[in-house]
Scaffold this active site. Structure first.
Site, PDB file in Angstrom:
ATOM      1  NE  ARG A 173     -12.976   3.059  -2.319  1.00  0.00           N
ATOM      2  CZ  ARG A 173     -12.167   3.977  -1.784  1.00  0.00           C
ATOM      3  NH1 ARG A 173     -11.191   4.496  -2.498  1.00  0.00           N
ATOM      4  NH2 ARG A 173     -12.328   4.368  -0.550  1.00  0.00           N
TER       5      ARG A 173
ATOM      6  CB  SER B 151     -10.981   7.634  -3.974  1.00  0.00           C
ATOM      7  OG  SER B 151     -10.831   8.311  -2.736  1.00  0.00           O
TER       8      SER B 151
ATOM      9  CB  CYS C  55      -8.106   1.898  -7.434  1.00  0.00           C
ATOM     10  SG  CYS C  55      -9.859   2.373  -7.505  1.00  0.00           S
TER      11      CYS C  55
ATOM     12  CG  ASP D  44      -3.148   8.143   4.730  1.00  0.00           C
ATOM     13  OD1 ASP D  44      -3.344   8.950   3.799  1.00  0.00           O
ATOM     14  OD2 ASP D  44      -3.881   7.156   4.936  1.00  0.00           O
ATOM     15  CB  SER D  45      -3.023  13.675   4.578  1.00  0.00           C
ATOM     16  OG  SER D  45      -3.969  14.716   4.685  1.00  0.00           O
TER      17      SER D  45
ATOM     18  CG  ASP E 197      -1.722   1.160   1.436  1.00  0.00           C
ATOM     19  OD1 ASP E 197      -2.267   1.666   0.446  1.00  0.00           O
ATOM     20  OD2 ASP E 197      -1.850   1.616   2.597  1.00  0.00           O
TER      21      ASP E 197
ATOM     22  CB  CYS F  89     -13.831   0.334 -10.000  1.00  0.00           C
ATOM     23  SG  CYS F  89     -12.953   0.597  -8.444  1.00  0.00           S
TER      24      CYS F  89
ATOM     25  CG  ASP G 175      -1.491   7.585   0.519  1.00  0.00           C
ATOM     26  OD1 ASP G 175      -0.391   7.937   0.065  1.00  0.00           O
ATOM     27  OD2 ASP G 175      -2.573   7.809  -0.055  1.00  0.00           O
TER      28      ASP G 175
END
Ligand code: MG
Ligand code: ZN
Length: 165
Positions: A107, A60, A96, A22-23, A14, A104, A16
């Site tokens: 994701r 996303s 994604c 991450d945020s 992965d 989809c 983030d």
């Protein structure tokens, strides 16, 4: 003693919360992409072990209209440059870009990104390890039948790699 890495040919990461901080507001610009201490060197260690390393990341913010695909690819390049500075590289990146409502197949927790990586490198799921920081990452790994490690506050990519060496 046999290294645990003898049973793994492909590591899926992965992005983030694994490679970079991450945020809650998404990573929307190259400067917002800030590596987690030790994560880039951890990828270099995996490269040195001879396992393939690929990224599987939900982004996303593209589908939500917060960021263009062009910017996502600029962030991708920033990440690749940072990795190269640490003597590391990714063998592939899979994103994604869809909105959660798009239904989809890629994701996470859906398995599409992981399936693409596994098919591309032609590695059996049981010899593939996914490392993420959310339950949805583990669910995606379960959906394709590969192994999974979920990072938390205690464990980082760096500590996981060090422990398995
Ligand atoms: Mg994450
Ligand atoms: Zn998707």
């Amino acid at each position: 003693m046999q290294s645990p890495w003898n049973s793994i040919d492909l590591v899926l990461l992965d992005r983030d919360g694994v490679l970079n901080h991450d945020s809650p507001n998404f990573i929307l610009t190259p400067t917002q992409w800030q590596p987690i201490a030790g994560s880039l060197c951890a990828v270099a260690s995996l490269n040195d072990l001879g396992v393939k390393v690929a990224l599987c990341s939900n982004q996303s913010a593209v589908g939500r209209g917060l960021m263009t695909m062009t910017t996502l690819l600029q962030i991708d390049q920033t990440m690749r440059n940072a990795l190269a500075s640490s003597g590391a590289h990714l063998d592939a990146t899979y994103y994604c870009p869809h909105h959660p409502n798009d239904q989809c197949r890629c994701r996470k927790p859906r398995p599409g990104l992981l399936q693409r990586a596994i098919a591309h490198f032609a590695v059996p799921p049981e010899r593939t390890l996914f490392i993420g920081d959310r339950d949805t990452d583990v669910a995606a790994a379960d959906a394709v039948g590969c192994r999974a490690i979920r990072l938390d506050g205690e464990t980082t990519l760096s500590t996981v790699i060090a422990r398995k060496r």
